[in-house]
Design a protein around this motif. Structure first.
Motif, PDB file in Angstrom:
ATOM      1  N   VAL A  96     -18.635  -7.589  16.818  1.00 58.02           N
ATOM      2  CA  VAL A  96     -20.175  -7.502  16.982  1.00 58.02           C
ATOM      3  C   VAL A  96     -20.553  -8.063  15.773  1.00 58.02           C
ATOM      4  N   VAL A  97     -21.897  -8.211  15.544  1.00 55.94           N
ATOM      5  CA  VAL A  97     -22.565  -8.744  14.299  1.00 55.94           C
ATOM      6  C   VAL A  97     -23.533  -7.570  13.708  1.00 55.94           C
ATOM      7  N   ALA A  98     -23.040  -7.262  12.554  1.00 58.22           N
ATOM      8  CA  ALA A  98     -23.746  -5.859  11.594  1.00 58.22           C
ATOM      9  C   ALA A  98     -24.987  -6.664  10.890  1.00 58.22           C
ATOM     10  N   LEU A  99     -26.162  -6.369  10.947  1.00 58.94           N
ATOM     11  CA  LEU A  99     -27.266  -7.013  10.330  1.00 58.94           C
ATOM     12  C   LEU A  99     -28.147  -5.672   9.806  1.00 58.94           C
ATOM     13  N   PRO A 100     -28.631  -5.926   8.429  1.00 58.53           N
ATOM     14  CA  PRO A 100     -29.557  -4.975   8.086  1.00 58.53           C
ATOM     15  C   PRO A 100     -30.801  -4.468   9.075  1.00 58.53           C
ATOM     16  N   LYS A 101     -31.154  -3.297   9.171  1.00 55.62           N
ATOM     17  CA  LYS A 101     -32.093  -2.964  10.006  1.00 55.62           C
ATOM     18  C   LYS A 101     -33.673  -3.694  10.076  1.00 55.62           C
ATOM     19  N   ALA A 102     -33.879  -4.321   8.956  1.00 57.07           N
ATOM     20  CA  ALA A 102     -34.978  -5.046   8.601  1.00 57.07           C
ATOM     21  C   ALA A 102     -34.756  -6.584   8.957  1.00 57.07           C
ATOM     22  N   THR A 124      -5.260 -22.988  12.232  1.00 54.38           N
ATOM     23  CA  THR A 124      -6.499 -23.151  11.786  1.00 54.38           C
ATOM     24  C   THR A 124      -7.206 -24.588  11.959  1.00 54.38           C
ATOM     25  N   VAL A 125      -8.403 -24.639  11.902  1.00 59.75           N
ATOM     26  CA  VAL A 125      -8.929 -26.072  12.193  1.00 59.75           C
ATOM     27  C   VAL A 125      -8.838 -27.138  10.927  1.00 59.75           C
ATOM     28  N   SER A 126      -8.733 -28.198  10.917  1.00 61.10           N
ATOM     29  CA  SER A 126      -8.853 -28.931   9.744  1.00 61.10           C
ATOM     30  C   SER A 126      -9.955 -29.904   9.569  1.00 61.10           C
ATOM     31  N   THR A 127     -11.100 -29.857  10.423  1.00 61.87           N
ATOM     32  CA  THR A 127     -12.088 -30.480  10.188  1.00 61.87           C
ATOM     33  C   THR A 127     -12.973 -29.947   9.465  1.00 61.87           C
ATOM     34  N   ALA A 128     -13.922 -30.476   8.903  1.00 63.33           N
ATOM     35  CA  ALA A 128     -14.867 -29.968   7.898  1.00 63.33           C
ATOM     36  C   ALA A 128     -16.053 -29.346   8.698  1.00 63.33           C
ATOM     37  N   PHE A 129     -16.639 -28.119   8.016  1.00 63.91           N
ATOM     38  CA  PHE A 129     -17.521 -27.312   8.879  1.00 63.91           C
ATOM     39  C   PHE A 129     -18.588 -28.306   9.088  1.00 63.91           C
ATOM     40  N   SER A 130     -19.429 -28.117  10.371  1.00 66.27           N
ATOM     41  CA  SER A 130     -20.755 -28.929  10.425  1.00 66.27           C
ATOM     42  C   SER A 130     -21.793 -28.154  10.017  1.00 66.27           C
ATOM     43  N   SER A 131     -22.929 -28.555  10.048  1.00 62.53           N
ATOM     44  CA  SER A 131     -24.167 -28.070   9.542  1.00 62.53           C
ATOM     45  C   SER A 131     -24.468 -26.701  10.341  1.00 62.53           C
ATOM     46  N   PRO A 132     -25.359 -26.060   9.909  1.00 65.91           N
ATOM     47  CA  PRO A 132     -25.675 -24.904  10.817  1.00 65.91           C
ATOM     48  C   PRO A 132     -26.663 -25.369  12.204  1.00 65.91           C
ATOM     49  N   VAL A 142     -19.681 -24.478  13.121  1.00 63.67           N
ATOM     50  CA  VAL A 142     -20.930 -23.800  12.372  1.00 63.67           C
ATOM     51  C   VAL A 142     -20.224 -23.443  10.871  1.00 63.67           C
ATOM     52  N   SER A 143     -21.013 -23.497   9.984  1.00 62.93           N
ATOM     53  CA  SER A 143     -20.771 -23.343   8.613  1.00 62.93           C
ATOM     54  C   SER A 143     -21.594 -22.143   8.029  1.00 62.93           C
ATOM     55  N   PRO A 144     -21.475 -21.010   7.598  1.00 61.35           N
ATOM     56  CA  PRO A 144     -22.475 -20.059   7.163  1.00 61.35           C
ATOM     57  C   PRO A 144     -22.963 -20.827   5.717  1.00 61.35           C
ATOM     58  N   LEU A 177     -26.685 -17.162  13.560  1.00 68.24           N
ATOM     59  CA  LEU A 177     -26.433 -16.373  12.221  1.00 68.24           C
ATOM     60  C   LEU A 177     -26.066 -17.330  11.046  1.00 68.24           C
ATOM     61  N   ALA A 178     -26.013 -18.538  11.193  1.00 63.04           N
ATOM     62  CA  ALA A 178     -25.390 -19.401  10.222  1.00 63.04           C
ATOM     63  C   ALA A 178     -26.251 -19.499   9.030  1.00 63.04           C
ATOM     64  N   ASN A 179     -27.522 -19.226   8.999  1.00 60.53           N
ATOM     65  CA  ASN A 179     -28.319 -19.214   7.965  1.00 60.53           C
ATOM     66  C   ASN A 179     -28.441 -18.071   6.792  1.00 60.53           C
ATOM     67  N   ASN A 180     -27.450 -17.152   6.975  1.00 66.92           N
ATOM     68  CA  ASN A 180     -27.415 -16.043   6.468  1.00 66.92           C
ATOM     69  C   ASN A 180     -26.219 -16.052   5.471  1.00 66.92           C
ATOM     70  N   ARG A 181     -26.247 -15.128   4.335  1.00 65.91           N
ATOM     71  CA  ARG A 181     -24.879 -14.873   3.797  1.00 65.91           C
ATOM     72  C   ARG A 181     -23.956 -14.205   4.582  1.00 65.91           C
ATOM     73  N   LEU A 182     -22.980 -14.580   4.730  1.00 67.96           N
ATOM     74  CA  LEU A 182     -21.797 -13.796   5.482  1.00 67.96           C
ATOM     75  C   LEU A 182     -21.035 -13.141   4.621  1.00 67.96           C
ATOM     76  N   ILE A 183     -20.726 -11.933   4.622  1.00 67.06           N
ATOM     77  CA  ILE A 183     -19.845 -11.199   3.807  1.00 67.06           C
ATOM     78  C   ILE A 183     -18.484 -10.876   4.532  1.00 67.06           C
ATOM     79  N   LEU A 184     -17.338 -11.372   3.892  1.00 68.05           N
ATOM     80  CA  LEU A 184     -16.019 -11.650   4.195  1.00 68.05           C
ATOM     81  C   LEU A 184     -15.264 -10.327   3.507  1.00 68.05           C
TER      82      LEU A 184
END
Length: 351
Positions: A165-171, A203-211, A258-260, A185-192
């Motif tokens: 599931v995705v965890a997001l701030p309440k606001a 794993t995949v070897s291609t570059a991330f695409s833009s959001p 997708v790339s965050p 969700l790609a335009n957000n900061r993703l916390i790893l």
């Protein structure tokens, strides 16, 4: 050639110092020097160059060190297993990763104790990667983890797949959206937060695409893994075209092209959720954690059915604790009570 000589060589090679090796082994420096000299004489090879500080392994010594270290590890594992087979412990030592504890593990232990009131259970918080060595040393008898491992001493079974599931701030603007897409969700900061990574082969070897790239990769997410340690800080730069993606959440995004926008890596899942609660970004967690910090975090489901985190149970191949069949039975009882789909399995050495 005997074990004392080999252990002396390994200690000296590890620490590159006779004095440090003497402290570690409890032997005197002259004793260590004598054991090393005996080993070199028997082999007719100089293993350690004593004229440098710190000490250096010769080429032959480096080769011998690599090979003999694996042999000694196997000897120690076999010795520990033999001792446990001759005198099995009445205590069932269980290793677990934190995300499993927030899920059904407490119910499983309670169910186990109801059917086995005399059983003594000891729980240890330990990463999937560290559980393998802990099983071999006898620190734990069985482990609940999130990653598969390829090890000749270990057998494992897949218990089930748990949805992310995705965890997001309440606001957050998307906090009330009930069906989330990774591309949104790609335009957000993703916390790893994962400390164990996917093997390069999966794993995949291609570059991330833009959001803005249209998603829908349909290939399944492979979350099986051998472990690698990972540390990094904030990052905005995209990965190189041929650079493998081994971080599990980034790999999941990459499956959908997708790339965050930005990532931050933290030490563990609790810290990640703390940052989400503080409005510092979003993350993906197994659904069992959706009861944590609910006053500050909104948990919403992902529409992607293959966005899952597996739960594995692993133990030694040749030394199965007598209480493990009961633990597995208790696990499946809880799954049935909760209406969770699973495929019954058992370890090869179980009756």
């Amino acid at each position: 050639m005997d074990l004392k000589q080999l252990k002396a060589f390994i200690a000296i090679a590890d620490l590159r110092s006779f004095s440090a090796a003497a402290t570690q082994t409890g032997l005197s420096q002259p004793s260590l020097s004598r054991l090393l000299k005996q080993l070199e004489t028997e082999m007719g090879v100089v293993l350690i160059d004593r004229y440098h500080r710190p000490l250096h392994l010769t080429d032959a010594g480096a080769f011998f060190y690599e090979k003999i270290s694996a042999v000694l590890t196997e000897i120690e594992t076999v010795t520990s297993m033999t001792q446990r087979l001759s005198m099995p412990s009445s205590t069932l030592n269980i290793g677990f990763v934190p995300s499993v504890l927030y899920g059904l593990l407490p119910d499983i232990i309670a169910t186990l104790k109801q059917s086995n009131p005399d059983i003594d259970v000891n729980l240890k918080d330990i990463s999937s990667y560290q559980q393998i060595d802990a099983l071999k040393s006898g620190e734990i008898d069985i482990g609940f983890g999130r990653f598969a491992h390829q090890d000749p001493w270990i057998q494992q079974i897949l218990l089930r797949h748990e949805r992310y599931v995705v965890a997001l701030p309440k606001a957050h603007p998307l906090a009330q959206v009930r069906a989330q897409r990774l591309i949104d969700l790609a335009n957000n900061r993703l916390i790893l937060y994962h400390q164990t990574h996917l093997p390069i082969a999966t794993t995949v070897s291609t570059a991330f695409s833009s959001p803005k790239t249209k998603s829908p990769a349909s290939s399944p997410i492979d979350t099986d893994s051998a472990a690698q340690q990972h540390t990094s800080s904030d990052s905005q730069a995209p990965l190189g075209q041929n650079e493998p993606i081994t971080e599990p959440l980034l790999h999941l995004f990459a499956q959908y092209g997708v790339s965050p926008f930005m990532t931050t890596t933290v030490s563990d899942l609790q810290v990640a959720l703390g940052l989400v609660a503080a409005g510092e970004g979003i993350t993906l967690v197994p659904a069992s954690l959706s009861t944590v910090r609910t006053e500050q975090i909104s948990y919403q489901r992902l529409i992607h059915e293959n966005a899952t985190s597996p739960i594995y149970l692993h133990t030694l191949k040749d030394c199965v604790h007598p209480s493990i069949p009961d633990l597995l039975t208790a696990t499946y009882q809880v799954y049935e009570q909760r209406g969770i789909t699973y495929r019954p399995q058992k370890f090869a050495s179980m009756p």
